[in-house]
Design a protein around this motif. Structure first.
Motif, PDB file in Angstrom:
ATOM      1  N   TRP A 104       0.833  -1.205   0.000  1.00 60.68           N
ATOM      2  CA  TRP A 104       0.000   0.000   0.000  1.00 60.68           C
ATOM      3  C   TRP A 104       0.867   1.255   0.000  1.00 60.68           C
ATOM      4  CZ3 TRP A 104      -0.552   3.818   3.854  1.00 60.68           C
ATOM      5  CH2 TRP A 104      -1.557   4.753   3.594  1.00 60.68           C
ATOM      6  N   LEU A 105       1.941   1.245   0.799  1.00 67.74           N
ATOM      7  CA  LEU A 105       2.833   2.396   0.858  1.00 67.74           C
ATOM      8  C   LEU A 105       3.484   2.667  -0.495  1.00 67.74           C
ATOM      9  CD1 LEU A 105       4.482   1.713   4.332  1.00 67.74           C
ATOM     10  CD2 LEU A 105       3.055   3.686   3.763  1.00 67.74           C
ATOM     11  N   LYS A 106       3.883   1.605  -1.173  1.00 71.32           N
ATOM     12  CA  LYS A 106       4.454   1.789  -2.516  1.00 71.32           C
ATOM     13  C   LYS A 106       3.449   2.456  -3.438  1.00 71.32           C
ATOM     14  CE  LYS A 106       7.530  -2.198  -2.017  1.00 71.32           C
ATOM     15  NZ  LYS A 106       7.761  -3.622  -2.386  1.00 71.32           N
ATOM     16  N   GLY A 107       2.178   2.078  -3.291  1.00 73.78           N
ATOM     17  CA  GLY A 107       1.128   2.705  -4.090  1.00 73.78           C
ATOM     18  C   GLY A 107       0.923   4.167  -3.746  1.00 73.78           C
ATOM     19  N   GLN A 108       1.337   4.569  -2.550  1.00 73.78           N
ATOM     20  CA  GLN A 108       1.249   5.974  -2.136  1.00 73.78           C
ATOM     21  C   GLN A 108       2.510   6.758  -2.494  1.00 73.78           C
ATOM     22  OE1 GLN A 108      -1.799   6.956  -0.748  1.00 73.78           O
ATOM     23  NE2 GLN A 108      -2.186   4.840  -1.404  1.00 73.78           N
ATOM     24  N   GLY A 109       3.440   6.104  -3.181  1.00 73.39           N
ATOM     25  CA  GLY A 109       4.656   6.789  -3.609  1.00 73.39           C
ATOM     26  C   GLY A 109       5.837   6.655  -2.677  1.00 73.39           C
ATOM     27  N   VAL A 110       5.725   5.834  -1.644  1.00 74.95           N
ATOM     28  CA  VAL A 110       6.846   5.638  -0.725  1.00 74.95           C
ATOM     29  C   VAL A 110       7.923   4.799  -1.407  1.00 74.95           C
ATOM     30  CG1 VAL A 110       7.550   4.585   1.467  1.00 74.95           C
ATOM     31  CG2 VAL A 110       5.412   5.888   1.330  1.00 74.95           C
TER      32      VAL A 110
END
Length: 413
Positions: free
Chosen positions: A210-216
């Motif tokens: 999910w964090l990767k999907g938020q640009g992390v």
């Protein structure tokens, strides 16, 4: 508009939850870990959201029990001989934290932070879409001697003082809840508001996705040195790579101590090594989280199998595991679940980052602005991760949080 970038060292559950709070506040985030998400204690813990635990490990009466446990090299508490001198300073601090006044202060701080645990997790589960990985079947504490039952009653009374529900059950009522149990337990307590997750590793990996999907951004590398300067901090990886961080969060669990020391904070962090076995087909049904406080381990039903684990071993980060400790827990578990089978079980040992007063460090660094600490949660890293992340994000934002941060300050030592 972005508020700038924050680097988080550590991709365990505390680091991931901190990244989640920061990205929701408008920060760009890079998470750096020596192996990647959920590589350490966050993958092998007992999966409990144990917000109802408000008693610090250090307590006036614990030493009598501890001496008895230490006499058994495979018991709930042991010190590896090769590590005895190294752990001595920690033990002396632990003893100092066991006086009634210190225990009362630690309890107050635990009540404060743990009262914010479930609301913080509810927010993170909801926004990340991981709410379907949570179970609310309660926790059943089992006691098998009159003395252990009496001690448990004192603990339950303390929990009730703080508004935590505990229902005492007789042996017959316990076996109605857990039909595969033997007649070993003479009594117990049901903590109905306890929660746990399906599997801690799966939750961490879901949050990371999910964090990767938020640009992390995620990077693999072990931070070896910190070089603070006026505009932030240089991170020197073991590979030789240098990363510049304007704002930095150290959340790498048991590996945080030496990084904090480089910033001038001598924090008495050590490791409680925990052991477990996860059995895909245990041949018994365990319907809810089972705690065996008189024996120092738990049985936790996960989506991936039954996890039997716990115990405390002081042995640092480098000594090899003693797998006989797993065998000892399984033998005791069979006293309560005689039909338990372990074929196909996967053994594991991990490092709980622990401080003598049972409180984590959630704090700015003492001497360097822009650096923050989020480590030392011991048995409650998963439990306190979401609220820790919110507290760190508030500190970086310069806002007050409902939880008083003073008891968790880095300079309290």
């Amino acid at each position: 508009m972005s508020k700038g970038r924050v680097h988080v060292v550590g991709a365990g559950i505390v680091g991931l939850a901190t990244a989640a709070s920061l990205v929701q506040r408008g920060y760009e985030v890079t998470v750096i870990d020596r192996e990647g998400p959920a590589a350490g204690a966050s993958q092998g813990n007992a999966a409990a959201i144990a917000w109802t635990d408000v008693a610090p490990m250090a307590s006036p009466g614990l030493w009598k029990q501890a001496i008895k446990w230490l006499a058994d090299p495979l018991g709930p508490l042991t010190v590896r001989p090769a590590y005895a001198l190294k752990i001595l300073p920690w033990m002396l601090r632990f003893l100092a934290a066991s006086n009634p006044e210190r225990v009362a202060r630690s309890t107050e701080a635990l009540v404060d932070i743990n009262s914010a645990v479930l609301p913080a997790w509810e927010r993170l589960w909801r926004v990340s879409g991981t709410h379907n990985q949570v179970r609310r079947d309660g926790c059943l504490e089992l006691l098998d001697t009159p003395a252990s039952l009496e001690n448990a009653r004192k603990s339950w009374a303390e929990q009730r003082k703080h508004g935590i529900a505990v229902e005492e059950l007789e042996a017959g009522a316990i076996r109605e809840l857990e039909p595969d149990l033997s007649t070993r337990a003479i009594g117990g307590g049901l903590v109905p508001d306890w929660a746990q997750v399906d599997d801690p590793k799966i939750l961490c990996l879901s949050l990371a996705d999910w964090l990767k999907g938020q640009g992390v951004d995620f990077a693999v590398g072990e931070v070896d040195r910190l070089e603070p300067h006026d505009n932030g901090c240089g991170l020197i990886l073991k590979s030789g790579e240098r990363i510049e961080a304007n704002r930095l969060v150290i959340a790498c669990g048991a590996w945080s101590k030496h990084l904090a020391a480089q910033l001038g904070d001598r924090i008495p962090l050590d490791t409680e090594r925990g052991y477990n076995i996860t059995i895909p087909d245990p041949a018994v049904t365990v319907k809810r989280f089972i705690m065996l406080p008189g024996h120092g381990f738990v049985l936790s039903p996960l989506s991936t199998g039954l996890r039997v684990g716990g115990a405390v071993e002081f042995g640092g980060l480098h000594l090899p595991p003693n797998w006989k400790r797993v065998d000892a827990m399984v033998a005791k578990a069979r006293l309560f679940y005689p039909g338990l089978k372990t074929e196909g079980g996967k053994r594991w040992m991990g490092f709980r980052p622990s401080l003598p007063d049972s409180l984590p460090v959630i704090s700015p660094a003492t001497h360097h602005g822009g650096v923050f600490y989020a480590f030392g949660h011991a048995h409650h890293g998963l439990t306190q991760a979401a609220v820790t992340g919110e507290m760190i994000a508030d500190m970086i934002d310069g806002k007050a949080h409902a939880v008083d941060p003073a008891p968790f300050a880095a300079d309290r030592f």
